[in-house]
Design a protein around this motif. Structure first.
Motif, PDB file in Angstrom:
ATOM      1  N   LEU A 109     -32.608  35.446 -12.921  1.00 26.60           N
ATOM      2  CA  LEU A 109     -33.631  36.493 -12.840  1.00 26.60           C
ATOM      3  C   LEU A 109     -34.233  36.583 -11.445  1.00 26.60           C
ATOM      4  N   LEU A 110     -34.544  35.442 -10.867  1.00 27.05           N
ATOM      5  CA  LEU A 110     -35.172  35.433  -9.546  1.00 27.05           C
ATOM      6  C   LEU A 110     -34.193  35.836  -8.442  1.00 27.05           C
ATOM      7  N   LEU A 111     -32.923  35.489  -8.608  1.00 23.81           N
ATOM      8  CA  LEU A 111     -31.924  35.965  -7.650  1.00 23.81           C
ATOM      9  C   LEU A 111     -31.759  37.476  -7.763  1.00 23.81           C
ATOM     10  N   ASN A 112     -31.768  37.984  -8.997  1.00 17.68           N
ATOM     11  CA  ASN A 112     -31.723  39.431  -9.204  1.00 17.68           C
ATOM     12  C   ASN A 112     -32.951  40.095  -8.586  1.00 17.68           C
ATOM     13  N   ASP A 113     -34.104  39.439  -8.703  1.00 17.07           N
ATOM     14  CA  ASP A 113     -35.328  39.952  -8.096  1.00 17.07           C
ATOM     15  C   ASP A 113     -35.176  40.068  -6.583  1.00 17.07           C
ATOM     16  N   ARG A 114     -34.560  39.069  -5.973  1.00 20.41           N
ATOM     17  CA  ARG A 114     -34.350  39.114  -4.524  1.00 20.41           C
ATOM     18  C   ARG A 114     -33.405  40.252  -4.134  1.00 20.41           C
ATOM     19  N   ILE A 115     -32.412  40.516  -4.960  1.00 22.47           N
ATOM     20  CA  ILE A 115     -31.489  41.618  -4.673  1.00 22.47           C
ATOM     21  C   ILE A 115     -32.224  42.956  -4.772  1.00 22.47           C
ATOM     22  N   VAL A 116     -33.067  43.108  -5.795  1.00 20.12           N
ATOM     23  CA  VAL A 116     -33.871  44.332  -5.921  1.00 20.12           C
ATOM     24  C   VAL A 116     -34.795  44.473  -4.716  1.00 20.12           C
ATOM     25  N   MET A 117     -35.366  43.368  -4.287  1.00 20.00           N
ATOM     26  CA  MET A 117     -36.250  43.381  -3.117  1.00 20.00           C
ATOM     27  C   MET A 117     -35.473  43.773  -1.852  1.00 20.00           C
ATOM     28  N   LEU A 118     -34.265  43.244  -1.703  1.00 21.82           N
ATOM     29  CA  LEU A 118     -33.422  43.613  -0.567  1.00 21.82           C
ATOM     30  C   LEU A 118     -33.113  45.105  -0.570  1.00 21.82           C
ATOM     31  N   MET A 119     -32.815  45.643  -1.742  1.00 22.47           N
ATOM     32  CA  MET A 119     -32.505  47.065  -1.841  1.00 22.47           C
ATOM     33  C   MET A 119     -33.708  47.913  -1.471  1.00 22.47           C
ATOM     34  N   ALA A 120     -34.875  47.548  -2.009  1.00 24.23           N
ATOM     35  CA  ALA A 120     -36.085  48.327  -1.717  1.00 24.23           C
ATOM     36  C   ALA A 120     -36.424  48.280  -0.234  1.00 24.23           C
ATOM     37  N   ARG A 121     -36.313  47.113   0.352  1.00 18.88           N
ATOM     38  CA  ARG A 121     -36.627  46.993   1.777  1.00 18.88           C
ATOM     39  C   ARG A 121     -35.541  47.611   2.645  1.00 18.88           C
ATOM     40  N   GLY A 122     -34.313  47.577   2.166  1.00 17.35           N
ATOM     41  CA  GLY A 122     -33.226  48.213   2.914  1.00 17.35           C
ATOM     42  C   GLY A 122     -33.383  49.714   2.960  1.00 17.35           C
ATOM     43  N   PHE A 123     -33.817  50.309   1.846  1.00 18.72           N
ATOM     44  CA  PHE A 123     -34.047  51.749   1.827  1.00 18.72           C
ATOM     45  C   PHE A 123     -35.213  52.148   2.714  1.00 18.72           C
ATOM     46  N   SER A 124     -36.146  51.222   2.942  1.00 20.68           N
ATOM     47  CA  SER A 124     -37.283  51.539   3.819  1.00 20.68           C
ATOM     48  C   SER A 124     -36.962  51.281   5.280  1.00 20.68           C
ATOM     49  N   GLY A 125     -35.763  50.763   5.560  1.00 23.45           N
ATOM     50  CA  GLY A 125     -35.339  50.601   6.940  1.00 23.45           C
ATOM     51  C   GLY A 125     -35.580  49.236   7.544  1.00 23.45           C
ATOM     52  N   GLU A 126     -35.968  48.272   6.755  1.00 19.86           N
ATOM     53  CA  GLU A 126     -36.198  46.934   7.300  1.00 19.86           C
ATOM     54  C   GLU A 126     -34.866  46.233   7.559  1.00 19.86           C
ATOM     55  N   PRO A 127     -34.827  45.338   8.547  1.00 13.48           N
ATOM     56  CA  PRO A 127     -33.580  44.611   8.825  1.00 13.48           C
ATOM     57  C   PRO A 127     -33.313  43.543   7.753  1.00 13.48           C
ATOM     58  N   MET A 128     -32.126  42.990   7.770  1.00 15.85           N
ATOM     59  CA  MET A 128     -31.766  41.932   6.828  1.00 15.85           C
ATOM     60  C   MET A 128     -32.648  40.707   7.079  1.00 15.85           C
ATOM     61  N   PRO A 129     -33.130  40.094   6.018  1.00  9.87           N
ATOM     62  CA  PRO A 129     -33.974  38.904   6.182  1.00  9.87           C
ATOM     63  C   PRO A 129     -33.129  37.680   6.546  1.00  9.87           C
ATOM     64  N   PRO A 130     -33.789  36.612   7.000  1.00 12.07           N
ATOM     65  CA  PRO A 130     -33.050  35.383   7.320  1.00 12.07           C
ATOM     66  C   PRO A 130     -32.563  34.676   6.051  1.00 12.07           C
ATOM     67  N   VAL A 131     -31.786  33.648   6.237  1.00 16.99           N
ATOM     68  CA  VAL A 131     -31.240  32.888   5.106  1.00 16.99           C
ATOM     69  C   VAL A 131     -32.352  32.269   4.269  1.00 16.99           C
ATOM     70  N   SER A 132     -33.471  31.936   4.884  1.00 15.89           N
ATOM     71  CA  SER A 132     -34.582  31.330   4.154  1.00 15.89           C
ATOM     72  C   SER A 132     -35.162  32.262   3.089  1.00 15.89           C
ATOM     73  N   PHE A 133     -34.790  33.523   3.123  1.00 17.63           N
ATOM     74  CA  PHE A 133     -35.200  34.494   2.111  1.00 17.63           C
ATOM     75  C   PHE A 133     -34.765  34.061   0.715  1.00 17.63           C
ATOM     76  N   TRP A 134     -33.684  33.303   0.636  1.00 10.93           N
ATOM     77  CA  TRP A 134     -33.109  32.910  -0.660  1.00 10.93           C
ATOM     78  C   TRP A 134     -33.637  31.574  -1.170  1.00 10.93           C
ATOM     79  N   PHE A 135     -34.591  30.941  -0.461  1.00 11.91           N
ATOM     80  CA  PHE A 135     -35.125  29.655  -0.896  1.00 11.91           C
ATOM     81  C   PHE A 135     -36.119  29.786  -2.050  1.00 11.91           C
ATOM     82  N   ALA A 136     -36.885  30.863  -2.090  1.00 15.28           N
ATOM     83  CA  ALA A 136     -37.933  31.024  -3.100  1.00 15.28           C
ATOM     84  C   ALA A 136     -37.396  31.017  -4.530  1.00 15.28           C
ATOM     85  N   PRO A 137     -36.253  31.653  -4.834  1.00 18.17           N
ATOM     86  CA  PRO A 137     -35.754  31.549  -6.208  1.00 18.17           C
ATOM     87  C   PRO A 137     -35.441  30.114  -6.634  1.00 18.17           C
ATOM     88  N   LEU A 138     -35.006  29.293  -5.691  1.00 23.87           N
ATOM     89  CA  LEU A 138     -34.712  27.899  -6.028  1.00 23.87           C
ATOM     90  C   LEU A 138     -35.989  27.134  -6.362  1.00 23.87           C
TER      91      LEU A 138
END
Length: 162
Positions: A109-138
């Motif tokens: 669920l939390l990994l899916n949440d990060r993917i949704v967050m990536l999509m929302a931020r990608g549509f707003s024009g933000e750059p790709m986040p760093p690898v540490s972006f994926w630490f919070a679901p863990l």
């Protein structure tokens, strides 16, 4: 205090604590490890009291979180809506999983949440986040047993005082 009032205080207090934990500043080195507390609390209440936590509630909770945090308006609303939808859809199964299996489901669920967050931020024009972006679901997965057992214990204590 009546039983209903005590349960309402627990519900509202847990959401308020989740907001406070989400707003709590952390050192930059630790910040990527902060779990999505609002999502964890929403998952717990969606599993335990689905009549109280619906899609509308998740959306309003997300809008309130967007306003408090100051992020893209509607981003957390969309994220919490997706989380609530999936949890409510599979609630019958999730509820009877042992805590370790719930943690694995929560990781998905939390990994899916990060993917949704990536999509929302990608549509707003933000750059790709760093690898540490994926630490919070863990860390959210590791925090889930404690969150679940804490709220279950508090609810059991409320039932014992009835």
């Amino acid at each position: 205090m009546s039983r209903l009032r005590a349960r309402s205080w627990l519900f509202a207090g847990s959401i308020a604590c989740a907001f406070l934990l989400q707003l709590m500043p952390l050192p930059p080195l630790v910040e990527p490890f902060k779990p999505y507390w609002i999502g964890l609390v929403l998952v717990y209440w969606a599993i335990e009291t689905p009549e109280r936590v619906g899609l509308g509630f998740a959306f309003l909770l997300g809008v309130a979180a967007d306003l408090l945090v100051g992020e893209l308006l509607g981003e957390q609303a969309l994220r919490l809506l997706v989380i609530a939808f999936i949890v409510l859809r599979f609630r019958a199964r999730l509820r009877f999983f042992p805590v370790w299996q719930q943690s694995l489901a929560l990781l998905a669920l939390l990994l899916n949440d990060r993917i949704v967050m990536l999509m929302a931020r990608g549509f707003s024009g933000e750059p790709m986040p760093p690898v540490s972006f994926w630490f919070a679901p863990l860390t959210g997965t590791l925090a889930w047993p404690f969150v679940f057992l804490l709220f279950d214990d508090l609810r059991a204590r409320l039932r014992a005082h009835e």
